[in-house]
Design a protein around this motif. Sequence first.
Motif, PDB file in Angstrom:
ATOM      1  N   GLN A 295       0.843  -1.204   0.000  1.00 31.57           N
ATOM      2  CA  GLN A 295       0.000   0.000   0.000  1.00 31.57           C
ATOM      3  C   GLN A 295       0.879   1.256   0.000  1.00 31.57           C
ATOM      4  O   GLN A 295       0.615   2.220  -0.731  1.00 31.57           O
ATOM      5  N   ARG A 296       1.932   1.256   0.807  1.00 32.55           N
ATOM      6  CA  ARG A 296       2.814   2.427   0.862  1.00 32.55           C
ATOM      7  C   ARG A 296       3.564   2.606  -0.437  1.00 32.55           C
ATOM      8  O   ARG A 296       3.763   3.741  -0.907  1.00 32.55           O
ATOM      9  N   LEU A 297       3.984   1.501  -1.046  1.00 31.30           N
ATOM     10  CA  LEU A 297       4.761   1.585  -2.281  1.00 31.30           C
ATOM     11  C   LEU A 297       3.936   2.164  -3.426  1.00 31.30           C
ATOM     12  O   LEU A 297       4.420   2.980  -4.213  1.00 31.30           O
ATOM     13  N   LEU A 298       2.685   1.758  -3.482  1.00 32.26           N
ATOM     14  CA  LEU A 298       1.882   2.100  -4.646  1.00 32.26           C
ATOM     15  C   LEU A 298       0.949   3.288  -4.419  1.00 32.26           C
ATOM     16  O   LEU A 298       0.229   3.691  -5.327  1.00 32.26           O
ATOM     17  N   GLY A 299       0.938   3.786  -3.206  1.00 30.06           N
ATOM     18  CA  GLY A 299       0.167   4.996  -2.956  1.00 30.06           C
ATOM     19  C   GLY A 299      -1.312   4.796  -3.140  1.00 30.06           C
ATOM     20  O   GLY A 299      -1.917   3.899  -2.564  1.00 30.06           O
ATOM     21  N   ASP A 300      -1.913   5.624  -4.010  1.00 31.32           N
ATOM     22  CA  ASP A 300      -3.371   5.613  -4.168  1.00 31.32           C
ATOM     23  C   ASP A 300      -3.854   4.605  -5.200  1.00 31.32           C
ATOM     24  O   ASP A 300      -5.035   4.577  -5.533  1.00 31.32           O
ATOM     25  N   ARG A 301      -2.976   3.735  -5.697  1.00 31.42           N
ATOM     26  CA  ARG A 301      -3.397   2.774  -6.726  1.00 31.42           C
ATOM     27  C   ARG A 301      -2.919   1.364  -6.381  1.00 31.42           C
ATOM     28  O   ARG A 301      -2.275   0.708  -7.187  1.00 31.42           O
ATOM     29  N   PRO A 302      -3.212   0.886  -5.186  1.00 31.97           N
ATOM     30  CA  PRO A 302      -2.649  -0.400  -4.781  1.00 31.97           C
ATOM     31  C   PRO A 302      -3.325  -1.617  -5.388  1.00 31.97           C
ATOM     32  O   PRO A 302      -2.750  -2.685  -5.412  1.00 31.97           O
ATOM     33  N   GLY A 303      -4.574  -1.503  -5.820  1.00 31.05           N
ATOM     34  CA  GLY A 303      -5.297  -2.680  -6.288  1.00 31.05           C
ATOM     35  C   GLY A 303      -6.033  -3.352  -5.139  1.00 31.05           C
ATOM     36  O   GLY A 303      -5.847  -3.019  -3.972  1.00 31.05           O
ATOM     37  N   THR A 304      -6.849  -4.330  -5.465  1.00 30.31           N
ATOM     38  CA  THR A 304      -7.696  -4.980  -4.460  1.00 30.31           C
ATOM     39  C   THR A 304      -7.692  -6.484  -4.653  1.00 30.31           C
ATOM     40  O   THR A 304      -7.477  -6.992  -5.757  1.00 30.31           O
ATOM     41  N   PRO A 305      -7.921  -7.235  -3.555  1.00 32.02           N
ATOM     42  CA  PRO A 305      -8.067  -8.691  -3.687  1.00 32.02           C
ATOM     43  C   PRO A 305      -9.204  -9.038  -4.644  1.00 32.02           C
ATOM     44  O   PRO A 305     -10.220  -8.346  -4.711  1.00 32.02           O
ATOM     45  N   GLY A 306      -9.017 -10.098  -5.401  1.00 32.93           N
ATOM     46  CA  GLY A 306     -10.024 -10.529  -6.367  1.00 32.93           C
ATOM     47  C   GLY A 306      -9.683 -10.137  -7.786  1.00 32.93           C
ATOM     48  O   GLY A 306     -10.185 -10.743  -8.738  1.00 32.93           O
ATOM     49  N   ALA A 307      -8.846  -9.131  -7.943  1.00 33.65           N
ATOM     50  CA  ALA A 307      -8.424  -8.737  -9.291  1.00 33.65           C
ATOM     51  C   ALA A 307      -7.313  -9.675  -9.766  1.00 33.65           C
ATOM     52  O   ALA A 307      -6.685 -10.366  -8.968  1.00 33.65           O
ATOM     53  N   THR A 308      -7.069  -9.702 -11.063  1.00 33.04           N
ATOM     54  CA  THR A 308      -5.943 -10.486 -11.570  1.00 33.04           C
ATOM     55  C   THR A 308      -4.689  -9.620 -11.526  1.00 33.04           C
ATOM     56  O   THR A 308      -4.746  -8.392 -11.663  1.00 33.04           O
ATOM     57  N   PHE A 309      -3.568 -10.257 -11.311  1.00 34.52           N
ATOM     58  CA  PHE A 309      -2.320  -9.544 -11.068  1.00 34.52           C
ATOM     59  C   PHE A 309      -1.953  -8.616 -12.224  1.00 34.52           C
ATOM     60  O   PHE A 309      -1.494  -7.490 -12.019  1.00 34.52           O
ATOM     61  N   TRP A 310      -2.157  -9.066 -13.463  1.00 36.53           N
ATOM     62  CA  TRP A 310      -1.752  -8.283 -14.629  1.00 36.53           C
ATOM     63  C   TRP A 310      -2.735  -7.166 -14.972  1.00 36.53           C
ATOM     64  O   TRP A 310      -2.436  -6.335 -15.803  1.00 36.53           O
ATOM     65  N   ASP A 311      -3.902  -7.169 -14.332  1.00 42.76           N
ATOM     66  CA  ASP A 311      -4.880  -6.110 -14.590  1.00 42.76           C
ATOM     67  C   ASP A 311      -4.908  -5.039 -13.505  1.00 42.76           C
ATOM     68  O   ASP A 311      -5.742  -4.133 -13.541  1.00 42.76           O
ATOM     69  N   LEU A 312      -4.010  -5.128 -12.537  1.00 43.50           N
ATOM     70  CA  LEU A 312      -3.975  -4.100 -11.503  1.00 43.50           C
ATOM     71  C   LEU A 312      -3.566  -2.759 -12.097  1.00 43.50           C
ATOM     72  O   LEU A 312      -2.869  -2.695 -13.117  1.00 43.50           O
ATOM     73  N   GLN A 313      -3.973  -1.703 -11.401  1.00 46.62           N
ATOM     74  CA  GLN A 313      -3.684  -0.350 -11.878  1.00 46.62           C
ATOM     75  C   GLN A 313      -2.311   0.148 -11.432  1.00 46.62           C
ATOM     76  O   GLN A 313      -2.068   1.340 -11.354  1.00 46.62           O
ATOM     77  N   TRP A 314      -1.422  -0.814 -11.114  1.00 51.09           N
ATOM     78  CA  TRP A 314      -0.084  -0.402 -10.707  1.00 51.09           C
ATOM     79  C   TRP A 314       0.762   0.026 -11.905  1.00 51.09           C
ATOM     80  O   TRP A 314       1.600   0.884 -11.814  1.00 51.09           O
ATOM     81  N   TRP A 315       0.516  -0.717 -12.964  1.00 56.90           N
ATOM     82  CA  TRP A 315       1.425  -0.593 -14.096  1.00 56.90           C
ATOM     83  C   TRP A 315       1.210   0.749 -14.797  1.00 56.90           C
ATOM     84  O   TRP A 315       0.165   1.379 -14.669  1.00 56.90           O
ATOM     85  N   GLN A 316       2.200   1.175 -15.537  1.00 56.48           N
ATOM     86  CA  GLN A 316       2.102   2.450 -16.255  1.00 56.48           C
ATOM     87  C   GLN A 316       0.885   2.448 -17.179  1.00 56.48           C
ATOM     88  O   GLN A 316       0.552   1.447 -17.774  1.00 56.48           O
ATOM     89  N   SER A 317       0.222   3.544 -17.262  1.00 53.61           N
ATOM     90  CA  SER A 317      -1.017   3.621 -18.015  1.00 53.61           C
ATOM     91  C   SER A 317      -0.819   3.339 -19.498  1.00 53.61           C
ATOM     92  O   SER A 317      -1.759   2.964 -20.191  1.00 53.61           O
TER      93      SER A 317
END
Length: 384
Positions: A295-317
Amino acid sequence: MNGTADWSSFASPLLTALPEAVLVLDDGGVIRYVNPACAELLGHTTAELSGMPIGSVLVPQPGQRVDVVTWLQRWAADRNSPQMRFLTLTGRTRAGALLRLSVRVARLLDPRCYVVTLRDVTVENREHLDIKHAYLMVSRILAISDDAIVNLDAAQHVLFFNRKAEDLFGYRADEVLGKSVDMLLPARFRAGHERHVAAFAQGPAPSRLMGERGEIVGLTKAGVEIPLEASITKVFIEGAPTFSAHLRDIRARKAAQRALIESEQRFRTIFEHALEAMVLLEPDGTVIALNAATQRLLGDRPGTPGATFWDLQWWQSDQSDQARENLRSTVARCAAGEEIRLRVELGRAESPRVVDFSLRAVVVDGQVTALLAEGRDITAMLGY
Protein backbone atom coordinates in the motif's frame (compact mmCIF):
# COMPACT_ATOMS: atom_id res chain seq x y z
CA MET A 1 -46.33 -104.23 25.44
CA ASN A 2 -44.26 -106.08 22.82
CA GLY A 3 -43.84 -105.84 19.05
CA THR A 4 -46.98 -107.84 18.39
CA ALA A 5 -49.22 -105.62 20.53
CA ASP A 6 -51.99 -103.59 18.99
CA TRP A 7 -50.26 -100.21 19.04
CA SER A 8 -53.02 -98.60 17.00
CA SER A 9 -55.60 -99.45 19.65
CA PHE A 10 -53.26 -98.00 22.30
CA ALA A 11 -52.99 -94.67 20.46
CA SER A 12 -56.12 -92.74 21.20
CA PRO A 13 -58.15 -90.99 18.53
CA LEU A 14 -56.79 -87.78 20.06
CA LEU A 15 -53.25 -88.59 18.85
CA THR A 16 -54.60 -89.43 15.42
CA ALA A 17 -56.42 -86.11 15.21
CA LEU A 18 -53.52 -83.96 16.44
CA PRO A 19 -52.07 -81.57 13.82
CA GLU A 20 -48.62 -82.03 15.38
CA ALA A 21 -46.48 -84.96 14.25
CA VAL A 22 -46.48 -87.78 16.84
CA LEU A 23 -44.88 -91.22 16.83
CA VAL A 24 -44.56 -93.95 19.45
CA LEU A 25 -41.40 -96.04 19.88
CA ASP A 26 -40.76 -99.21 21.82
CA ASP A 27 -37.74 -99.57 24.10
CA GLY A 28 -35.58 -100.65 21.19
CA GLY A 29 -36.31 -97.51 19.17
CA VAL A 30 -38.66 -99.21 16.69
CA ILE A 31 -41.59 -97.12 15.44
CA ARG A 32 -44.86 -98.71 16.58
CA TYR A 33 -47.33 -95.94 15.84
CA VAL A 34 -47.35 -92.87 13.59
CA ASN A 35 -50.15 -90.34 13.38
CA PRO A 36 -51.17 -88.91 9.97
CA ALA A 37 -49.42 -85.57 10.62
CA CYS A 38 -46.11 -87.37 11.20
CA ALA A 39 -46.53 -89.51 8.08
CA GLU A 40 -47.22 -86.37 6.04
CA LEU A 41 -44.19 -84.57 7.51
CA LEU A 42 -41.84 -87.41 6.65
CA GLY A 43 -43.41 -88.21 3.26
CA HIS A 44 -44.27 -91.82 4.15
CA THR A 45 -47.49 -93.68 4.69
CA THR A 46 -48.26 -94.76 8.23
CA ALA A 47 -47.87 -98.37 7.14
CA GLU A 48 -44.37 -97.70 5.74
CA LEU A 49 -43.16 -96.08 8.94
CA SER A 50 -44.61 -98.68 11.31
CA GLY A 51 -41.85 -101.16 12.23
CA MET A 52 -38.97 -98.96 10.97
CA PRO A 53 -36.10 -98.18 13.37
CA ILE A 54 -36.19 -94.53 14.46
CA GLY A 55 -32.66 -94.13 13.11
CA SER A 56 -34.09 -94.39 9.59
CA VAL A 57 -35.96 -91.11 9.91
CA LEU A 58 -34.02 -89.29 12.65
CA VAL A 59 -30.43 -89.50 11.49
CA PRO A 60 -27.20 -88.48 13.24
CA GLN A 61 -25.70 -85.19 12.09
CA PRO A 62 -22.20 -85.13 10.59
CA GLY A 63 -19.70 -85.69 13.39
CA GLN A 64 -22.41 -86.78 15.84
CA ARG A 65 -21.64 -90.13 17.44
CA VAL A 66 -24.71 -90.57 19.64
CA ASP A 67 -27.70 -92.22 17.96
CA VAL A 68 -31.31 -91.29 18.63
CA VAL A 69 -32.06 -94.26 20.90
CA THR A 70 -29.14 -93.25 23.13
CA TRP A 71 -30.56 -89.72 23.29
CA LEU A 72 -33.87 -91.18 24.46
CA GLN A 73 -32.17 -93.36 27.07
CA ARG A 74 -30.23 -90.37 28.40
CA TRP A 75 -33.42 -88.34 28.55
CA ALA A 76 -35.11 -91.14 30.51
CA ALA A 77 -32.20 -91.19 32.97
CA ASP A 78 -32.26 -87.41 33.54
CA ARG A 79 -35.50 -85.93 32.29
CA ASN A 80 -34.70 -82.51 33.81
CA SER A 81 -31.46 -82.07 31.90
CA PRO A 82 -31.72 -78.87 29.81
CA GLN A 83 -29.93 -80.64 26.97
CA MET A 84 -32.52 -83.41 26.90
CA ARG A 85 -35.66 -81.34 27.36
CA PHE A 86 -35.38 -79.59 24.00
CA LEU A 87 -33.67 -81.50 21.19
CA THR A 88 -33.18 -80.38 17.62
CA LEU A 89 -32.32 -83.33 15.42
CA THR A 90 -32.06 -84.00 11.69
CA GLY A 91 -34.92 -85.83 10.03
CA ARG A 92 -34.91 -87.50 6.62
CA THR A 93 -38.00 -87.73 4.43
CA ARG A 94 -38.89 -90.59 2.12
CA ALA A 95 -37.51 -88.50 -0.78
CA GLY A 96 -34.19 -88.06 1.06
CA ALA A 97 -34.68 -84.39 2.00
CA LEU A 98 -33.20 -83.37 5.37
CA LEU A 99 -35.28 -81.45 7.89
CA ARG A 100 -34.39 -79.81 11.17
CA LEU A 101 -36.87 -81.12 13.72
CA SER A 102 -37.62 -79.95 17.21
CA VAL A 103 -38.09 -83.15 19.21
CA ARG A 104 -39.98 -83.55 22.51
CA VAL A 105 -40.02 -86.89 24.28
CA ALA A 106 -42.21 -88.46 26.98
CA ARG A 107 -41.38 -91.81 28.61
CA LEU A 108 -44.25 -94.08 29.60
CA LEU A 109 -43.74 -96.97 31.97
CA ASP A 110 -47.00 -98.83 31.28
CA PRO A 111 -46.73 -99.70 28.51
CA ARG A 112 -42.93 -99.12 28.28
CA CYS A 113 -42.53 -96.79 25.33
CA TYR A 114 -41.53 -93.34 24.20
CA VAL A 115 -44.00 -90.80 22.83
CA VAL A 116 -42.17 -88.43 20.50
CA THR A 117 -43.46 -85.20 18.94
CA LEU A 118 -41.76 -83.63 15.94
CA ARG A 119 -41.98 -80.07 14.67
CA ASP A 120 -40.34 -78.90 11.46
CA VAL A 121 -38.09 -75.95 12.36
CA THR A 122 -36.00 -76.00 9.18
CA VAL A 123 -37.04 -72.50 8.13
CA GLU A 124 -36.81 -71.16 11.67
CA ASN A 125 -33.38 -72.70 12.08
CA ARG A 126 -32.19 -71.20 8.80
CA GLU A 127 -33.54 -67.79 9.77
CA HIS A 128 -31.95 -68.11 13.19
CA LEU A 129 -28.59 -68.96 11.63
CA ASP A 130 -28.92 -66.07 9.18
CA ILE A 131 -29.72 -63.69 12.02
CA LYS A 132 -26.87 -65.08 14.10
CA HIS A 133 -24.49 -64.72 11.15
CA ALA A 134 -25.63 -61.15 10.51
CA TYR A 135 -25.30 -60.34 14.21
CA LEU A 136 -21.78 -61.79 14.35
CA MET A 137 -20.78 -59.86 11.23
CA VAL A 138 -22.15 -56.60 12.60
CA SER A 139 -20.63 -57.24 16.03
CA ARG A 140 -17.21 -57.90 14.52
CA ILE A 141 -17.42 -54.82 12.30
CA LEU A 142 -18.45 -52.68 15.27
CA ALA A 143 -15.77 -54.26 17.44
CA ILE A 144 -12.96 -53.15 15.08
CA SER A 145 -14.53 -49.84 14.07
CA ASP A 146 -12.29 -46.76 14.09
CA ASP A 147 -15.03 -45.04 16.11
CA ALA A 148 -15.78 -45.77 19.75
CA ILE A 149 -19.27 -47.31 19.82
CA VAL A 150 -21.47 -47.32 22.91
CA ASN A 151 -24.98 -48.79 22.78
CA LEU A 152 -27.54 -47.82 25.43
CA ASP A 153 -30.93 -49.15 26.47
CA ALA A 154 -33.98 -46.99 27.18
CA ALA A 155 -32.72 -46.29 30.72
CA GLN A 156 -29.34 -45.21 29.27
CA HIS A 157 -27.48 -48.24 30.60
CA VAL A 158 -24.57 -49.51 28.51
CA LEU A 159 -25.39 -52.55 26.35
CA PHE A 160 -22.33 -52.62 24.08
CA PHE A 161 -18.84 -51.18 24.44
CA ASN A 162 -16.42 -51.86 21.60
CA ARG A 163 -12.65 -52.11 21.66
CA LYS A 164 -12.15 -48.52 20.51
CA ALA A 165 -14.40 -47.34 23.35
CA GLU A 166 -12.19 -49.29 25.77
CA ASP A 167 -9.12 -47.53 24.37
CA LEU A 168 -10.82 -44.13 24.45
CA PHE A 169 -12.28 -44.23 27.97
CA GLY A 170 -9.79 -46.58 29.63
CA TYR A 171 -12.45 -49.02 30.87
CA ARG A 172 -12.79 -52.70 30.01
CA ALA A 173 -16.18 -53.57 28.56
CA ASP A 174 -17.11 -55.65 31.60
CA GLU A 175 -16.57 -52.59 33.81
CA VAL A 176 -19.28 -50.56 32.09
CA LEU A 177 -21.82 -53.05 30.71
CA GLY A 178 -25.13 -52.69 32.51
CA LYS A 179 -24.08 -49.43 34.16
CA SER A 180 -25.31 -45.90 33.55
CA VAL A 181 -23.66 -43.93 30.78
CA ASP A 182 -23.21 -41.16 33.37
CA MET A 183 -19.88 -42.73 34.33
CA LEU A 184 -18.55 -41.66 30.90
CA LEU A 185 -19.64 -38.02 31.32
CA PRO A 186 -18.42 -35.16 33.52
CA ALA A 187 -20.92 -34.55 36.35
CA ARG A 188 -21.93 -31.11 35.06
CA PHE A 189 -23.16 -32.56 31.74
CA ARG A 190 -25.10 -35.59 33.00
CA ALA A 191 -28.53 -34.04 33.54
CA GLY A 192 -28.38 -32.20 30.23
CA HIS A 193 -27.29 -35.33 28.37
CA GLU A 194 -30.18 -37.31 29.83
CA ARG A 195 -32.64 -34.64 28.64
CA HIS A 196 -31.11 -34.56 25.15
CA VAL A 197 -31.32 -38.35 24.75
CA ALA A 198 -34.90 -38.41 26.05
CA ALA A 199 -35.89 -35.67 23.58
CA PHE A 200 -34.15 -37.55 20.77
CA ALA A 201 -36.05 -40.74 21.69
CA GLN A 202 -39.36 -38.91 21.39
CA GLY A 203 -38.45 -36.97 18.23
CA PRO A 204 -39.06 -38.08 14.63
CA ALA A 205 -35.41 -38.14 13.50
CA PRO A 206 -33.90 -41.66 13.39
CA SER A 207 -30.35 -40.34 13.73
CA ARG A 208 -28.16 -37.32 14.28
CA LEU A 209 -24.90 -37.26 12.38
CA MET A 210 -21.53 -36.04 13.54
CA GLY A 211 -21.44 -32.27 13.50
CA GLU A 212 -25.18 -31.84 14.07
CA ARG A 213 -24.89 -32.12 17.84
CA GLY A 214 -21.73 -30.09 18.15
CA GLU A 215 -18.90 -31.03 20.44
CA ILE A 216 -19.57 -33.12 23.56
CA VAL A 217 -17.26 -33.97 26.44
CA GLY A 218 -16.40 -37.44 27.73
CA LEU A 219 -14.75 -38.53 30.96
CA THR A 220 -12.10 -41.26 31.08
CA LYS A 221 -11.51 -43.74 33.89
CA ALA A 222 -8.51 -41.62 34.89
CA GLY A 223 -10.75 -38.55 35.23
CA VAL A 224 -9.50 -36.83 32.07
CA GLU A 225 -12.07 -34.84 30.08
CA ILE A 226 -11.87 -35.37 26.32
CA PRO A 227 -13.65 -33.49 23.49
CA LEU A 228 -15.73 -35.81 21.32
CA GLU A 229 -17.70 -35.69 18.11
CA ALA A 230 -20.77 -37.91 18.24
CA SER A 231 -23.38 -39.50 15.98
CA ILE A 232 -26.40 -41.20 17.51
CA THR A 233 -29.04 -43.50 16.05
CA LYS A 234 -32.07 -45.15 17.58
CA VAL A 235 -34.11 -48.27 16.92
CA PHE A 236 -37.21 -49.48 18.68
CA ILE A 237 -37.32 -53.09 19.86
CA GLU A 238 -40.71 -54.15 21.22
CA GLY A 239 -41.58 -50.50 21.69
CA ALA A 240 -38.48 -49.59 23.71
CA PRO A 241 -35.70 -47.46 22.20
CA THR A 242 -32.11 -48.63 21.92
CA PHE A 243 -29.44 -46.03 21.14
CA SER A 244 -26.11 -46.42 19.39
CA ALA A 245 -23.57 -43.63 19.85
CA HIS A 246 -20.51 -43.42 17.59
CA LEU A 247 -17.85 -41.32 19.26
CA ARG A 248 -14.69 -39.83 17.79
CA ASP A 249 -11.82 -38.33 19.75
CA ILE A 250 -11.17 -34.86 18.31
CA ARG A 251 -8.25 -33.83 20.50
CA ALA A 252 -5.78 -34.22 17.63
CA ARG A 253 -8.06 -32.32 15.26
CA LYS A 254 -8.52 -29.47 17.72
CA ALA A 255 -4.77 -29.33 18.29
CA ALA A 256 -4.22 -29.21 14.52
CA GLN A 257 -6.82 -26.45 14.20
CA ARG A 258 -5.14 -24.43 16.94
CA ALA A 259 -1.77 -24.94 15.28
CA LEU A 260 -3.20 -23.82 11.95
CA ILE A 261 -4.75 -20.71 13.47
CA GLU A 262 -1.50 -19.89 15.23
CA SER A 263 0.43 -20.47 11.99
CA GLU A 264 -1.95 -18.21 10.07
CA GLN A 265 -1.64 -15.57 12.75
CA ARG A 266 2.17 -15.73 12.58
CA PHE A 267 2.06 -15.52 8.79
CA ARG A 268 -0.35 -12.58 8.93
CA THR A 269 1.92 -10.79 11.41
CA ILE A 270 4.99 -11.33 9.24
CA PHE A 271 3.08 -10.50 6.06
CA GLU A 272 1.61 -7.26 7.39
CA HIS A 273 4.79 -6.01 9.10
CA ALA A 274 7.29 -6.92 6.40
CA LEU A 275 9.35 -4.01 5.09
CA GLU A 276 9.15 -5.35 1.54
CA ALA A 277 5.97 -5.16 -0.53
CA MET A 278 4.23 -8.54 -0.72
CA VAL A 279 1.26 -9.76 -2.72
CA LEU A 280 -0.22 -13.23 -2.24
CA LEU A 281 -1.77 -14.73 -5.38
CA GLU A 282 -3.80 -17.77 -6.32
CA PRO A 283 -1.88 -20.03 -8.78
CA ASP A 284 -4.03 -18.55 -11.59
CA GLY A 285 -2.85 -15.02 -10.73
CA THR A 286 -5.88 -13.83 -8.73
CA VAL A 287 -4.89 -11.48 -5.89
CA ILE A 288 -5.54 -12.89 -2.41
CA ALA A 289 -3.98 -10.19 -0.23
CA LEU A 290 -1.66 -7.18 -0.32
CA ASN A 291 0.41 -6.11 2.68
CA ALA A 292 0.86 -2.66 4.17
CA ALA A 293 4.26 -2.16 2.47
CA THR A 294 2.54 -2.66 -0.90
CA GLN A 295 0.00 0.00 0.00
CA ARG A 296 2.81 2.43 0.86
CA LEU A 297 4.76 1.59 -2.28
CA LEU A 298 1.88 2.10 -4.65
CA GLY A 299 0.17 5.00 -2.96
CA ASP A 300 -3.37 5.61 -4.17
CA ARG A 301 -3.40 2.77 -6.73
CA PRO A 302 -2.65 -0.40 -4.78
CA GLY A 303 -5.30 -2.68 -6.29
CA THR A 304 -7.70 -4.98 -4.46
CA PRO A 305 -8.07 -8.69 -3.69
CA GLY A 306 -10.02 -10.53 -6.37
CA ALA A 307 -8.42 -8.74 -9.29
CA THR A 308 -5.94 -10.49 -11.57
CA PHE A 309 -2.32 -9.54 -11.07
CA TRP A 310 -1.75 -8.28 -14.63
CA ASP A 311 -4.88 -6.11 -14.59
CA LEU A 312 -3.97 -4.10 -11.50
CA GLN A 313 -3.68 -0.35 -11.88
CA TRP A 314 -0.08 -0.40 -10.71
CA TRP A 315 1.43 -0.59 -14.10
CA GLN A 316 2.10 2.45 -16.26
CA SER A 317 -1.02 3.62 -18.02
CA ASP A 318 0.64 3.27 -21.43
CA GLN A 319 1.45 -0.41 -20.87
CA SER A 320 0.62 -2.34 -24.02
CA ASP A 321 -1.62 -5.36 -24.27
CA GLN A 322 1.50 -7.33 -25.18
CA ALA A 323 3.18 -6.30 -21.95
CA ARG A 324 0.15 -7.43 -19.97
CA GLU A 325 0.13 -10.72 -21.85
CA ASN A 326 3.83 -11.14 -21.02
CA LEU A 327 3.04 -10.65 -17.32
CA ARG A 328 0.24 -13.21 -17.55
CA SER A 329 2.73 -15.64 -19.09
CA THR A 330 5.21 -14.88 -16.30
CA VAL A 331 2.61 -15.80 -13.68
CA ALA A 332 1.86 -19.06 -15.52
CA ARG A 333 5.57 -19.94 -15.62
CA CYS A 334 5.84 -19.34 -11.87
CA ALA A 335 2.77 -21.53 -11.23
CA ALA A 336 4.58 -24.26 -13.20
CA GLY A 337 7.51 -24.07 -10.76
CA GLU A 338 9.84 -21.41 -12.21
CA GLU A 339 11.17 -18.71 -9.89
CA ILE A 340 10.98 -15.26 -11.51
CA ARG A 341 13.35 -12.34 -10.78
CA LEU A 342 13.24 -9.05 -12.72
CA ARG A 343 13.02 -5.27 -12.46
CA VAL A 344 9.75 -3.56 -13.28
CA GLU A 345 8.48 -0.01 -13.38
CA LEU A 346 5.33 0.72 -11.44
CA GLY A 347 3.17 3.79 -11.20
CA ARG A 348 2.61 6.65 -13.60
CA ALA A 349 4.78 7.14 -16.64
CA GLU A 350 5.84 10.63 -15.51
CA SER A 351 7.03 9.40 -12.10
CA PRO A 352 7.70 5.69 -12.23
CA ARG A 353 9.06 3.60 -9.39
CA VAL A 354 11.64 0.94 -10.18
CA VAL A 355 11.04 -2.22 -8.18
CA ASP A 356 13.28 -5.25 -7.81
CA PHE A 357 10.55 -7.88 -8.27
CA SER A 358 10.45 -11.62 -7.56
CA LEU A 359 7.70 -14.19 -7.98
CA ARG A 360 7.87 -17.68 -6.49
CA ALA A 361 5.50 -20.59 -5.93
CA VAL A 362 4.32 -21.74 -2.50
CA VAL A 363 4.36 -25.54 -2.59
CA VAL A 364 2.52 -27.72 -0.04
CA ASP A 365 2.64 -31.53 -0.28
CA GLY A 366 3.99 -31.26 -3.81
CA GLN A 367 1.17 -28.96 -4.99
CA VAL A 368 1.42 -25.26 -5.83
CA THR A 369 -1.11 -23.64 -3.48
CA ALA A 370 -0.23 -19.96 -3.96
CA LEU A 371 2.22 -17.52 -5.52
CA LEU A 372 4.14 -14.88 -3.56
CA ALA A 373 5.14 -11.66 -5.27
CA GLU A 374 7.76 -9.53 -3.48
CA GLY A 375 9.03 -6.10 -4.44
CA ARG A 376 11.71 -3.72 -3.14
CA ASP A 377 11.77 -0.09 -4.26
CA ILE A 378 15.23 0.63 -5.72
CA THR A 379 14.32 3.93 -7.41
CA ALA A 380 16.58 5.99 -5.16
CA MET A 381 19.48 3.54 -5.61
CA LEU A 382 19.30 4.06 -9.38
CA GLY A 383 19.35 7.87 -9.03
CA TYR A 384 15.85 8.54 -10.37
